[in-house]
Design a protein around this motif. Sequence first.
Motif, PDB file in Angstrom:
ATOM      1  N   PRO A 232       0.808  -1.235   0.000  1.00  0.00           N
ATOM      2  CA  PRO A 232       0.000   0.000   0.000  1.00  0.00           C
ATOM      3  C   PRO A 232       0.836   1.277   0.000  1.00  0.00           C
ATOM      4  O   PRO A 232       0.430   2.282  -0.590  1.00  0.00           O
ATOM      5  CB  PRO A 232      -0.827  -0.142   1.288  1.00  0.00           C
ATOM      6  CG  PRO A 232      -0.988  -1.610   1.469  1.00  0.00           C
ATOM      7  CD  PRO A 232       0.333  -2.187   1.034  1.00  0.00           C
ATOM      8  N   TRP A 265      -4.444   7.556   1.154  1.00  0.00           N
ATOM      9  CA  TRP A 265      -4.498   6.247   1.839  1.00  0.00           C
ATOM     10  C   TRP A 265      -5.910   5.951   2.336  1.00  0.00           C
ATOM     11  O   TRP A 265      -6.437   4.850   2.118  1.00  0.00           O
ATOM     12  CB  TRP A 265      -3.507   6.262   2.999  1.00  0.00           C
ATOM     13  CG  TRP A 265      -3.406   4.964   3.750  1.00  0.00           C
ATOM     14  CD1 TRP A 265      -4.359   4.403   4.562  1.00  0.00           C
ATOM     15  CD2 TRP A 265      -2.287   4.055   3.761  1.00  0.00           C
ATOM     16  NE1 TRP A 265      -3.916   3.218   5.085  1.00  0.00           N
ATOM     17  CE2 TRP A 265      -2.645   2.988   4.610  1.00  0.00           C
ATOM     18  CE3 TRP A 265      -1.036   4.058   3.163  1.00  0.00           C
ATOM     19  CZ2 TRP A 265      -1.787   1.912   4.864  1.00  0.00           C
ATOM     20  CZ3 TRP A 265      -0.176   3.007   3.418  1.00  0.00           C
ATOM     21  CH2 TRP A 265      -0.548   1.945   4.252  1.00  0.00           C
ATOM     22  N   HIS A 269      -8.474   3.032   1.074  1.00  0.00           N
ATOM     23  CA  HIS A 269      -8.925   2.055   2.070  1.00  0.00           C
ATOM     24  C   HIS A 269     -10.447   1.946   2.073  1.00  0.00           C
ATOM     25  O   HIS A 269     -10.998   0.839   2.125  1.00  0.00           O
ATOM     26  CB  HIS A 269      -8.418   2.462   3.452  1.00  0.00           C
ATOM     27  CG  HIS A 269      -8.788   1.499   4.536  1.00  0.00           C
ATOM     28  ND1 HIS A 269      -8.244   0.233   4.635  1.00  0.00           N
ATOM     29  CD2 HIS A 269      -9.671   1.598   5.572  1.00  0.00           C
ATOM     30  CE1 HIS A 269      -8.762  -0.398   5.664  1.00  0.00           C
ATOM     31  NE2 HIS A 269      -9.638   0.409   6.251  1.00  0.00           N
ATOM     32  N   MET A 274      -6.634  -0.943  -1.778  1.00  0.00           N
ATOM     33  CA  MET A 274      -5.275  -0.869  -1.245  1.00  0.00           C
ATOM     34  C   MET A 274      -4.294  -1.805  -1.941  1.00  0.00           C
ATOM     35  O   MET A 274      -3.079  -1.623  -1.845  1.00  0.00           O
ATOM     36  CB  MET A 274      -5.286  -1.193   0.251  1.00  0.00           C
ATOM     37  CG  MET A 274      -6.038  -0.199   1.106  1.00  0.00           C
ATOM     38  SD  MET A 274      -5.394   1.483   0.992  1.00  0.00           S
ATOM     39  CE  MET A 274      -3.838   1.325   1.849  1.00  0.00           C
TER      40      MET A 274
END
Length: 294
Positions: A232, A265, A269, A274
């Motif tokens: 990720p 991020w 998510h 991811m």
Amino acid sequence: VLLGSGLTVLSQPLMYVKVLVQVGYEPLPPTLGRNIFGRQVYQLPGLFSYAKHIVKVDGRAGLFKGLAPRLCSSAIGTVVHSKVLQLFPPDSFPHQSGASKKEPVSSLEQVLKETSQEMVARSAATLITHPFHVITLRCMVQFIGRETKYSGTLSAFATIYREEGILGFFAGLIPRLLGDILSLWLCNMLAYLINTYALENGVGSALVSTMTEMKSYSQAVTGFFASMLTYPFVLVSNLMAVNNCGLAGGLLPYAPTYSSWLDCWSQLHREGNMSRGNSLFFRKVPAGKRYVWE
């Protein structure tokens, strides 16, 4: 340097396809195939189908877009990494007081020293070569919108400096550094634990040679496992390097304008993306997702 350059050239088509998939570019519709259990599922095109599409549009040379800055990054990174290792030998890092000088090289203290040395060397190489990495990614992402904004390495430096300033050269640097450091420590500490507690304890003389051979593979296995866990960070770093840079691949419908890598991020998510681009084979179509070809 020559070996690294050769591997860079050979792996360029693979990285090119991976970057386009990471951005979310899906120019081909899914096909009906079978998974490893024999069930019929809709699958997105894999590496070879994707590469054929690029060749169809840009010819075989099109698979090597962004190769020049990537070669520069590889060569400079190799030299910097080597020089830093020479400047900071393992003994230059602090160690426990009163430790025996005859301590075996496989001890935890030695592993910590060597990992710290490698971390400094890798971080220095990443920091210095990141501008070339950013240019490489943007050269590749131009395929989506058919732009020519980043047509050459030197002109790309001028374009980024003019539009984004110095910080533009380091877009996506923080998650890349964090991913590299976490991957390195995970890999080395897992290898140490396996070699020390799983392969050494209870080994008879008849199995010594077998255990020695297994130890040589433990680093590769733990390295693969660590790279999977830290993927990720790679994805977020690459997305931030091209986000809102004036290219179609860094704008909607592929990606919103992220305020920071943490924002990127959290959005990935929430979407369940991811691991996008982690595998280029058996790419199942996620339920409820829409792609540009639709």
